[in-house]
Each structure stands twice: as C-alpha cells, then as structure tokens.
Design a protein around this motif. Sequence first.
Motif, short mmCIF file in Angstrom:
data_model
loop_
_atom_site.label_atom_id
_atom_site.label_comp_id
_atom_site.label_asym_id
_atom_site.label_seq_id
_atom_site.Cartn_x
_atom_site.Cartn_y
_atom_site.Cartn_z
N UNK A 225 49.48 16.73 6.91
CA UNK A 225 48.81 16.28 8.14
C UNK A 225 49.85 15.89 9.19
N UNK A 226 50.92 15.23 8.73
CA UNK A 226 51.99 14.86 9.66
C UNK A 226 52.60 16.11 10.30
N UNK A 227 52.77 17.16 9.48
CA UNK A 227 53.35 18.39 10.03
C UNK A 227 52.38 19.02 11.04
N UNK A 228 51.08 18.89 10.77
CA UNK A 228 50.09 19.39 11.75
C UNK A 228 50.23 18.64 13.08
N UNK A 229 50.49 17.33 12.99
CA UNK A 229 50.68 16.54 14.21
C UNK A 229 51.92 17.04 14.97
N UNK A 230 52.99 17.31 14.21
CA UNK A 230 54.21 17.83 14.85
C UNK A 230 53.94 19.16 15.53
N UNK A 231 53.11 19.99 14.89
CA UNK A 231 52.77 21.28 15.50
C UNK A 231 51.93 21.05 16.77
N UNK A 232 51.02 20.07 16.69
CA UNK A 232 50.21 19.73 17.88
C UNK A 232 51.14 19.32 19.03
N UNK B 183 43.48 14.58 21.61
CA UNK B 183 42.43 14.75 20.59
C UNK B 183 42.09 16.22 20.44
N UNK B 184 42.08 16.91 21.57
CA UNK B 184 41.84 18.36 21.55
C UNK B 184 42.91 19.07 20.71
N UNK B 185 44.16 18.63 20.87
CA UNK B 185 45.27 19.24 20.11
C UNK B 185 45.13 18.95 18.61
N UNK B 186 44.73 17.73 18.27
CA UNK B 186 44.55 17.38 16.86
C UNK B 186 43.45 18.25 16.25
N UNK B 187 42.44 18.50 17.05
CA UNK B 187 41.34 19.35 16.60
C UNK B 187 41.84 20.80 16.42
N UNK B 188 42.65 21.23 17.37
CA UNK B 188 43.19 22.59 17.34
C UNK B 188 44.01 22.85 16.07
N UNK B 189 44.77 21.84 15.65
CA UNK B 189 45.58 22.03 14.43
C UNK B 189 44.79 21.65 13.16
N UNK B 190 43.47 21.56 13.35
CA UNK B 190 42.53 21.39 12.24
C UNK B 190 42.74 20.10 11.46
N UNK B 191 42.95 19.02 12.22
CA UNK B 191 42.99 17.70 11.58
C UNK B 191 41.57 17.14 11.62
N UNK B 192 40.99 16.87 10.42
CA UNK B 192 39.62 16.35 10.42
C UNK B 192 39.56 14.97 11.09
N UNK B 193 38.46 14.66 11.65
CA UNK B 193 38.24 13.39 12.34
C UNK B 193 39.37 13.07 13.33
N UNK B 194 39.61 13.92 14.30
CA UNK B 194 40.75 13.72 15.20
C UNK B 194 40.74 12.39 15.94
N UNK B 195 39.54 11.88 16.26
CA UNK B 195 39.49 10.59 16.98
C UNK B 195 40.00 9.44 16.12
N UNK B 196 39.66 9.51 14.82
CA UNK B 196 40.12 8.47 13.89
C UNK B 196 41.63 8.59 13.72
N UNK B 197 42.08 9.83 13.49
CA UNK B 197 43.52 10.07 13.27
C UNK B 197 44.36 9.68 14.48
N UNK B 198 43.79 9.84 15.67
CA UNK B 198 44.48 9.51 16.92
C UNK B 198 45.02 8.08 16.86
N UNK B 199 44.21 7.17 16.27
CA UNK B 199 44.57 5.74 16.29
C UNK B 199 45.33 5.30 15.04
N UNK B 200 45.61 6.23 14.14
CA UNK B 200 46.34 5.84 12.93
C UNK B 200 47.85 5.98 13.13
#
Length: 323
Positions: free
Chosen positions: A160-167, A134-151
């Motif tokens: 956003x997918x590319x941000x996840x890959x960067x994370x 979740x910290x990494x999702x936040x670092x790559x500036x994904x809004x609502x990282x907790x919600x995105x974590x479970x998607x």
Amino acid sequence: MEEKLLEVKDLSVAFNSYLGVAEVLDRISYSVDENQWLGIAGESGCGKTVSAFSLLKLLPEAAMIRNGEILFKGESILDKSEREMRKLRGGEISIVFQEPQSALNPSKRVGENIVESLRLHQGIRGEEAKRRAIQMLDLVKIPQPRVRFSQFPHELSGGMQQRVCIAIALACHPSLLIADEFTTSLDVTTQQEILKLVVDLQRQSTMSVLFITHDLALISECCDELIIMYAGQIMERGKVDRVFRNPSHPYTRLLLNAIPSISRKDEKLNSIDGSVPGLVNPPKGCRFHTRCKQKIPGRCDVVFPRETAIDETHRAWCHLLYT
Ligand SMILES: Nc1ncnc2c1ncn2[C@@H]1O[C@H](COP(=O)(O)OP(=O)(O)OP(=O)(O)O)[C@@H](O)[C@H]1O
Ligand SMILES: [Mg+2]
C-alpha cells in the motif's frame, strides 16, 4: 516515427572514493521514446541507479560527470540550474524507489505526502489538492481512500505504501517515470499487482517508463525494449522479444540462463561465476572479459568492441560477433 523523449549520449560518470576514482559509467548511450517502456537490467553494482540519478542530476557530491550529454525533450539536463531541476523532478520526470518507507515522510499523513507534491509541482492547494489526492489514491486502487488519506504511512502495508509512492509519482502527470527496483521489496503476489497497476496506468496515459531491475523475467512482462548493462558499460540492447530469442552477448545469455521460468526443465540453473569487478582501475576493453568463458585474449582485454547491428533495433557490443 515517435519522438525521442530522452537521449543519453556517451555518458561517463566517475566517483571519488577512498580507494581512488571509480569509473562507474563508461560512455553509455540510450534513448527512450514517448510511450515506451525501456528496461535496464544487469547485476548489482552495474550502474543502473547511478544512470537514473544522472538523469535527475541527483548524483552525490563525490560524482563527476566526465563526458556526455542528456537531452530531455531536446533540452540539456546537464545545463539546467538546480531551480529548473526542482521543477522537473516530480513534475515531468518522477521516480519510484525500492523502499517506499524511505520515500514517504513518516511524520506526515499519507494525504499530506501527496498534497505536498501537488503544491510543489502544480501549485494546487487546499480543498482542490485534497480532492486530487483522494482521486490519486483511488486511481492506484487503495481501498477506502478517504480513510487512508488521514492515516500515517506506517499504518499501511509495504504494498500500500508503494501504491502511495506511485500516486505521488503520477500526481503531476510525468512524461517519464523512473521505476528503480520498485517492486523488489515486495512479496511476489504484491509485486505482480503493483506491476500490473503501473502497466494499466501507463496505458491510460502518454508516459514512458524507465524500468530498472535485475529481474529479466519482470522486464519480459512489461518492457518494449531493454538494455543489458555490465560494470558501467552497455553490452546489448534491443526489442525484448528479439533479445530474448536471440541473445547475442555472452553476458546476456548467462543472465537469461539464470531465469528459472525460461530455462529448460532438464537444464541446471546457472548462476554466473565470479562477481562484478571493482570500478577503480576497471578491467580494460570489455569489462566482462574477466568472467567471459569465450574471451579472446589480446582483443577483449584491450579494446571495447564496436557496435554490431543484429537487426534494425537490436545491437550488441562483443568482439565475438565480428572476429
Ligand atoms: N556515492 C558513491 N560513491 C562511490 N561509489 C558509488 C557511489 N554510489 C554508487 N557507487 C558505485 O557505483 C557503482 C554502480 O552503483 P549502482 O548503485 O548504480 O548499481 P546498481 O546497478 O543500481 O546496483 P543494484 O542492483 O544493487 O541497485 C557501484 O560500483 C557502486 O559501488
Ligand atoms: Mg540500484
């Protein structure tokens, strides 16, 4: 003097193909310093991806390393076992590709994709892994990282997918990030956002970036140095501002002339005539000679030029520079 993180020396790679043996990389040498952004540019098929995959020993079975060595932190990559390489990949050396969809496991939730990498490379599991993800999702500036974590990945946009890959790529604090056309599939605005994100993240760490792209304008935005490749050979390399100000190889000049923003308004944009040659029985000498308007017959088509020093870091390989 900063230590060399990566040294590639005289690397030649060939592929067995149904047409014969393709000489895909021809004695390429370059190095990456700690904390450096090195750009690799050149048209499609020049060997940029093959050279990146060589660093990770991820070449397909048809590939043969004919010559050369690759040193990462002074250790030979080519001598490492598959087990050692698995630790290195995604740990010390990470890669982000063009298509985030193919890099993420579609059947696993976004968070699980990151957690898996943390478990594999750092042995971090359970709640701690979730917290870090979740910290990494936040670092790559994904809004609502907790919600995105479970998607699932398909619920996210391409950017956003590319941000996840960067994370995922950054989760284990790599020393080297290989970014292979990693913004190419995105729209221009998202491309700029993602590039800025990686520039910011790199500044906060001690990571080097090998930035592979056909887009010289992007290289000028973030790289310290660049390498110009053509058909598996290096034509020119040096500090970005020096090469842009004083391009010394005819191929580099043509590539620069094809960038809209730095061409003069009254000058027509030039695409480069012809295409990259086939690499089974490639052109002899300088492989660019078949498209070069300044070719010196009997010389350019016979022997590859020696290195010419333009300044202390700027080098070019062209007969015109010393004939
Ligand atoms: N598995 C393979 N078998 C045979 N030849 C291959 C294989 N993979 C790559 N090549 C050849 O190697 C050469 C370099 O390919 P590479 O993918 O490195 O180019 P690139 O510079 O990354 O191009 P692009 O900008 O399109 O990504 C090409 O001629 C390609 O056809
Ligand atoms: Mg490629």
